[in-house]
Each structure stands twice: as structure tokens, then as C-alpha cells.
Design an enzyme around this catalytic site. Sequence first.
Site, mmCIF file in Angstrom:
data_model
loop_
_atom_site.group_PDB
_atom_site.id
_atom_site.type_symbol
_atom_site.label_atom_id
_atom_site.label_comp_id
_atom_site.label_asym_id
_atom_site.label_seq_id
_atom_site.Cartn_x
_atom_site.Cartn_y
_atom_site.Cartn_z
ATOM 1 N N SER A 15 -3.628 0.760 -4.721
ATOM 2 C CA SER A 15 -3.278 0.808 -6.148
ATOM 3 C C SER A 15 -2.608 -0.492 -6.612
ATOM 4 C CB SER A 15 -2.310 1.956 -6.407
ATOM 5 O OG SER A 15 -2.825 3.162 -5.905
ATOM 6 N N GLY A 16 -1.549 -0.905 -5.916
ATOM 7 C CA GLY A 16 -0.780 -2.067 -6.351
ATOM 8 C C GLY A 16 -1.519 -3.367 -6.123
ATOM 9 N N GLU A 36 -8.574 -6.238 2.843
ATOM 10 C CA GLU A 36 -8.400 -4.787 3.010
ATOM 11 C C GLU A 36 -9.040 -4.404 4.339
ATOM 12 O OE1 GLU A 36 -6.953 -1.937 1.540
ATOM 13 O OE2 GLU A 36 -7.827 -1.127 3.387
ATOM 14 N N CYS A 44 -4.231 6.250 -2.660
ATOM 15 C CA CYS A 44 -4.423 7.077 -3.860
ATOM 16 C C CYS A 44 -5.876 7.530 -3.985
ATOM 17 C CB CYS A 44 -4.002 6.277 -5.090
ATOM 18 S SG CYS A 44 -4.372 7.109 -6.627
ATOM 19 N N LYS A 52 -6.890 14.768 -3.365
ATOM 20 C CA LYS A 52 -5.961 15.903 -3.433
ATOM 21 C C LYS A 52 -6.137 16.670 -4.736
ATOM 22 C CE LYS A 52 -2.277 15.406 -5.457
ATOM 23 N NZ LYS A 52 -0.935 14.863 -5.488
ATOM 24 N N ALA A 116 -5.157 -8.249 7.818
ATOM 25 C CA ALA A 116 -4.485 -9.532 7.636
ATOM 26 C C ALA A 116 -3.076 -9.462 8.188
ATOM 27 C CB ALA A 116 -4.427 -9.872 6.157
ATOM 28 N N GLY A 177 8.508 20.272 3.594
ATOM 29 C CA GLY A 177 8.844 20.902 2.313
ATOM 30 C C GLY A 177 8.746 19.937 1.157
ATOM 31 N N ILE A 180 3.856 16.815 -0.751
ATOM 32 C CA ILE A 180 2.538 16.834 -0.101
ATOM 33 C C ILE A 180 2.349 18.159 0.650
ATOM 34 C CG2 ILE A 180 1.110 15.722 1.682
ATOM 35 C CD1 ILE A 180 2.239 13.018 0.688
ATOM 36 N N ARG A 206 13.050 19.035 -2.085
ATOM 37 C CA ARG A 206 14.410 18.482 -2.128
ATOM 38 C C ARG A 206 14.480 17.343 -3.150
ATOM 39 N NH1 ARG A 206 17.117 14.653 1.230
ATOM 40 N NH2 ARG A 206 15.195 14.353 2.401
ATOM 41 N N GLY A 297 6.565 13.372 6.348
ATOM 42 C CA GLY A 297 7.052 12.085 5.856
ATOM 43 C C GLY A 297 6.066 10.953 6.058
ATOM 44 N N HIS A 470 1.998 26.325 -32.093
ATOM 45 C CA HIS A 470 1.952 27.747 -31.763
ATOM 46 C C HIS A 470 0.516 28.259 -31.724
ATOM 47 C CE1 HIS A 470 3.460 31.829 -31.556
ATOM 48 N NE2 HIS A 470 2.591 32.161 -32.484
HETATM 49 P P1 FAD Z 1 -1.879 1.992 -0.743
HETATM 50 O O1 FAD Z 1 -2.574 2.647 -1.861
HETATM 51 O O2 FAD Z 1 -1.522 2.797 0.442
HETATM 52 O O3 FAD Z 1 -2.773 0.761 -0.299
HETATM 53 C C1 FAD Z 1 -2.447 -0.027 0.798
HETATM 54 C C2 FAD Z 1 -3.732 -0.586 1.372
HETATM 55 O O4 FAD Z 1 -3.418 -1.627 2.289
HETATM 56 C C3 FAD Z 1 -4.534 0.448 2.153
HETATM 57 O O5 FAD Z 1 -5.851 0.511 1.648
HETATM 58 C C4 FAD Z 1 -4.522 -0.065 3.594
HETATM 59 O O6 FAD Z 1 -5.725 0.197 4.273
HETATM 60 C C5 FAD Z 1 -4.331 -1.563 3.378
HETATM 61 N N1 FAD Z 1 -3.706 -2.273 4.500
HETATM 62 C C6 FAD Z 1 -2.611 -1.883 5.209
HETATM 63 N N2 FAD Z 1 -2.287 -2.834 6.114
HETATM 64 C C7 FAD Z 1 -3.208 -3.829 5.972
HETATM 65 C C8 FAD Z 1 -3.398 -5.083 6.630
HETATM 66 N N3 FAD Z 1 -2.560 -5.506 7.573
HETATM 67 N N4 FAD Z 1 -4.452 -5.841 6.236
HETATM 68 C C9 FAD Z 1 -5.297 -5.438 5.249
HETATM 69 N N5 FAD Z 1 -5.158 -4.264 4.600
HETATM 70 C C10 FAD Z 1 -4.112 -3.475 4.958
HETATM 71 N N6 FAD Z 1 0.987 9.279 -6.149
HETATM 72 C C11 FAD Z 1 0.933 9.679 -7.457
HETATM 73 O O7 FAD Z 1 1.335 8.913 -8.351
HETATM 74 N N7 FAD Z 1 0.429 10.908 -7.794
HETATM 75 C C12 FAD Z 1 -0.024 11.775 -6.858
HETATM 76 O O8 FAD Z 1 -0.469 12.869 -7.193
HETATM 77 C C13 FAD Z 1 -0.004 11.375 -5.494
HETATM 78 N N8 FAD Z 1 -0.489 12.190 -4.532
HETATM 79 C C14 FAD Z 1 -0.503 11.779 -3.227
HETATM 80 C C15 FAD Z 1 -1.002 12.634 -2.264
HETATM 81 C C16 FAD Z 1 -1.029 12.260 -0.937
HETATM 82 C C17 FAD Z 1 -1.607 13.200 0.094
HETATM 83 C C18 FAD Z 1 -0.504 10.987 -0.566
HETATM 84 C C19 FAD Z 1 -0.509 10.552 0.867
HETATM 85 C C20 FAD Z 1 0.012 10.116 -1.517
HETATM 86 C C21 FAD Z 1 0.025 10.503 -2.857
HETATM 87 N N9 FAD Z 1 0.547 9.682 -3.860
HETATM 88 C C22 FAD Z 1 0.534 10.092 -5.176
HETATM 89 C C23 FAD Z 1 1.174 8.380 -3.525
HETATM 90 C C24 FAD Z 1 0.229 7.213 -3.821
HETATM 91 O O9 FAD Z 1 -0.999 7.434 -3.161
HETATM 92 C C25 FAD Z 1 0.866 5.913 -3.355
HETATM 93 O O10 FAD Z 1 2.137 5.784 -3.948
HETATM 94 C C26 FAD Z 1 0.031 4.690 -3.723
HETATM 95 O O11 FAD Z 1 -1.253 4.764 -3.183
HETATM 96 C C27 FAD Z 1 0.724 3.408 -3.224
HETATM 97 O O12 FAD Z 1 -0.076 2.294 -3.503
HETATM 98 P P2 FAD Z 1 0.082 0.967 -2.641
HETATM 99 O O13 FAD Z 1 -0.754 -0.070 -3.318
HETATM 100 O O14 FAD Z 1 1.498 0.656 -2.402
HETATM 101 O O15 FAD Z 1 -0.513 1.320 -1.205
#
Ligand code: FAD
Length: 487
Positions: A15-16, A36, A44, A52, A116, A177, A180, A206, A297, A470
Site C-alpha cells: 500500500s505505502g 517487490e 492489503c 478478507k 532487496a 482477540g 484479525i 483490546r 500478532g 429517517h
Molecule cells: P505491505 O502492504 O505489507 O507491503 C509490504 C510489501 O513489501 C510486501 O508486498 C512484501 O512482499 C514486500 N517486501 C517485504 N520485504 C521485502 C524486501 N526485502 N524486498 C522486496 N520486497 C519486500 N488495514 C486496513 O486499513 N483495513 C483492513 O480492513 C485491514 N485488514 C487486514 C486484514 C489482515 C488479515 C491483515 C494481515 C492486515 C489488514 N490490514 C487492514 C492492514 C493492512 O493490510 C496494512 O496496514 C497495509 O498493508 C500496510 O501497508 P505497507 O505498505 O506498510 O506494507
Amino acid sequence: MSEFDYDLFVIGGGSGGVRAARVAAGEAGAKVALAEDDRYGGTCVIRGCVPKKLMVFASEYAGVVEDAQSYGWDLQQGPFDWPAFRGRLNDELDRLEQVYRNLLKSSGVDTFDARASLSGPHEVTLSTGEIKSAKHILVATGGHPVRPEMPNAHLGIVSDDIFHLESLPKSLLIIGGGYIACEFAGIMNGLGVEVTQYYRGAQILRGFDDEARGLVAEQMREKGINLHLGTNIVDIAPAEADHSMSRAGTGSDAAMGAAAQDQMAAQVSKDAARGPVWVKATNGSEKVFDLVLFATGRNPNSRDIGLEELGVKLGRRGQIEVDDYSQTAVPSIYAIGDVTDRVNLTPVAIREGMAFVETVFHANPTPVDHSLIPSAIFTQPEMGTVGLSEEEARDKEPVEIFCTSFRPMQTAFAGRPDRVLMKLIVSKANRKVLGCHIVAPGAGEMIQLAGIAIKMGATKEDFDRTVAVHPTMSEEIVTMRTPVRTA
Ligand code: FAD
């Protein structure tokens, strides 16, 4: 001519990372690369929010036929076809991954399908052997689910695995709890699985408002989830095994190398999806479940990618420590999203990515505002929340609590015992609404809109002078006149 291959190298296509890369290349005109090592879209899209939520939708159809019958429809419930649903789910995830790849390509981002790691403050080494230099490096590697540290923990699956099950288990034990754990309890229960949930704490979810999470727990039980609070797992073993031997397994696990353990865990995790598992709990009960899910966790993906060697500071759980601008202790290295463990939600990772681009590529230092983030928990019933819980608020200042709980029209008519809750926490001093908590179908949709008013600083009187819509459930949010208590 720049001394670097790129202006920005992003590690992680979730996402980020994808948003930051895309905006830096597209809007800011920077030369950007992204690596990636798994699937584009990250947690996500591939193993979190999206699959999900689609599973939540699938599971919610369970009650629809019965309700429709109450409304006069002549419908009959058929069985749920997991392989058919899973096939469509996979097709959808393939489509979305392609969308992410295309977005990067059309923004001019060079992509590397590789793992990477950092080999210098301005240098990235890829698993392909290539070395790339960049003026700035953005670490957006997300996090991963963790199993508890106990013998045989690899017999249980984690949330990543649940989307790939060959078949649905007849019985499932969920340990945890958090949101997820609770969301998957509702999903699996809706899909017809016998769900038991153990949580060691006194109440699920919590950190959220006590009254709201209390209602969610009550309604989860009402819907058939066997929820045990104050209960944890103490032992786990294959169901056929001599259980007295399961503890003896610790020694051999410990003696095994980490790589061998990982390999075995992957194998046994697959097997666990097929074979029943025996579990002993802190309450003394011993039961066999077809499947155990550890939702205990997540930890940041920050180890073994060269961060500490370069002087990037990590916190106790491995989270990358950053300042308000997502900059690490090494000035050329920034980090956003779950790997920083600030607020682990997709829209927050995206915001942090946008703020990073604004700060670094538009010379406009932009801190990320982590206050009053609305969020939804897709339990059944759903919960939407923004701002302070009653417990947090009353520790800070005197407050008035407005709250109502009732049976909503749609399901009451169908004879279901469902209850919803609408709650506002109001500052006595300045009348501002400090928190809003909704437990109801569609609570996520409602809280998004309430979140705007609360972010703008709306007072209780602003809510009061808004005319009700309403008949809706959410009209109660503007019609509660008398506080149920002050604190
Ligand atoms: P990520 O989306 O995790 O992306 C990180 C990427 O980096 C991954 O694709 C990984 O493969 C890649 N990577 C890792 N290490 C390396 C490396 N060394 N070299 C190259 N690539 C690498 N959030 C919500 O807002 N709403 C929800 O309903 C929600 N439901 C969720 C349900 C579940 C089951 C889970 C597990 C999470 C949920 N989240 C939800 C949380 C959300 O998915 C995360 O907060 C979000 O994806 C974080 O984005 P990110 O870019 O930090 O990391």
C-alpha cells in the site's frame, strides 16, 4: 547527470510503497525504482483487507435466505462452495495485482521482482545480484504474522494461509482477540465452520471502547462462536500423537537450525490444513480441532535487510524508528507503513507515503497527522470507531456519554436478536465530540462520514442541530438528547 541511478528506490510494493513510488515518479517527476519480492499490492491486496472483506461478504450471505423468507420470499439455502469462491477470489487478486503493476508502469517506475536489502546509505542490493544506487531509499516492507513461541506452534496456520485452504475445516480454533482473530471468527462461522476462539485477556478487541467491544463479543456468541475469554493454549500436537510427548518436541526444535525449522514449519503448516490437531487450554480442556489459526500478532519486516548495519534504529519489536517526517536515523533512508508500527492500516501507510513525497520531492516538510483516524472492524456485527474510547476520554477530562443500543428494524422484523449500538463521548469543557463508536451493519461506512465532522471539531450541539435521516439506524447519532452518564 545525477551521481545516482535513481532519485528514489522503494523497497516493498504494498500500500505505502506503491503509492509513494507512483506519486514521486508521476507528480514529482523523480526517477524511481521499486523492488517487490512477492506479489504487487502487498498485504492489503493479496492477504489482508481485500480478500478478507470479500470473505466477509461471502459469509454474510448465510443469514440472507432466512431473512428473505421472513420477508415473504420463497428461497432455499444451498451449500457454500469454497473451491468455487476461492477460484473467483484468486482471479480477483490476480486482476488487482496486474492493476498495481500497470499503475507503476504507467507512472514510469522501474520495477524489480526481487528481494532487496540495503548495502549502503544510498545503495540497494537485489537478490538477482544487481546493485542500484539512489539519492533516497524508502523502506516500505510491511509486516508478517507471528506464531506464539511454543513447541509445535507450526501446526497452526496464520492469516496468510487462510486464503489458500484446500477445503474448509469442520472445526476451527482461533487463538487471539485482536481484530484479525475476531474478523476471521465471524467469517468462518458464517461459512458454516464450527468456530472456537480462545483469548487470554478479559475481553476481545483490546484498546477499543469497552461497551462497544462488549456488544461485539455478546453478538459473536449469539451467532454461534464459542468464545472463551481468559483462556490460552498451553499445548498443541498432531491429534494422533502421544500427547505426553509434545513437550519433549521442544528440544529437537531448538536443536534444529533456523532454516530447517522454517522448512519444516512450511511443510507441517500445509499438513496442519489436512490433519486434526489436539489442543490443551489453560482452563484444562483438551480438544481436537480440524484446524488451528494463530492470530496472535504481527511483526515488522525489518530484519536481515541491512538496516541495523547502516545505523538505522529499530525498536523492541523490530519496528523502524522514524521522526514525524518518516526519516530514520540515516538521513537518506526513510520508512513508512507497517514496518514503522505507528498505526497499521492501509490508508495510514498511503498517507505516510504521500507525506514523504511532499517532504522530500516538493521541499514541503509534511508531518503525518495520526490523530482521529476512523477505522472499521469487520466483525459480525461490524464496528466503526473514531477518536477516544470512554475509558481513554475520562482519564483525560470530564466527559458526558451519550449511548443507545437497540434492535434494528431490518433484522428485528426477521425475528433475529441482533442489537446495534451508537455512542458519543463529549467533552464537558468545550462540548467537542471526542469519540464516536458504532456497532451495526455498515458501521464502517457510517464512521467514515462521522469521522469528517469529528475531525472538523464538531460539538455535540452540531450533531444535535443536524436533522435525522429517517428511518435509519444512524439517525440515533443526532437524536440522543440526555447523557447516560458523566465521568
Ligand atoms: P505491505 O502492504 O505489507 O507491503 C509490504 C510489501 O513489501 C510486501 O508486498 C512484501 O512482499 C514486500 N517486501 C517485504 N520485504 C521485502 C524486501 N526485502 N524486498 C522486496 N520486497 C519486500 N488495514 C486496513 O486499513 N483495513 C483492513 O480492513 C485491514 N485488514 C487486514 C486484514 C489482515 C488479515 C491483515 C494481515 C492486515 C489488514 N490490514 C487492514 C492492514 C493492512 O493490510 C496494512 O496496514 C497495509 O498493508 C500496510 O501497508 P505497507 O505498505 O506498510 O506494507
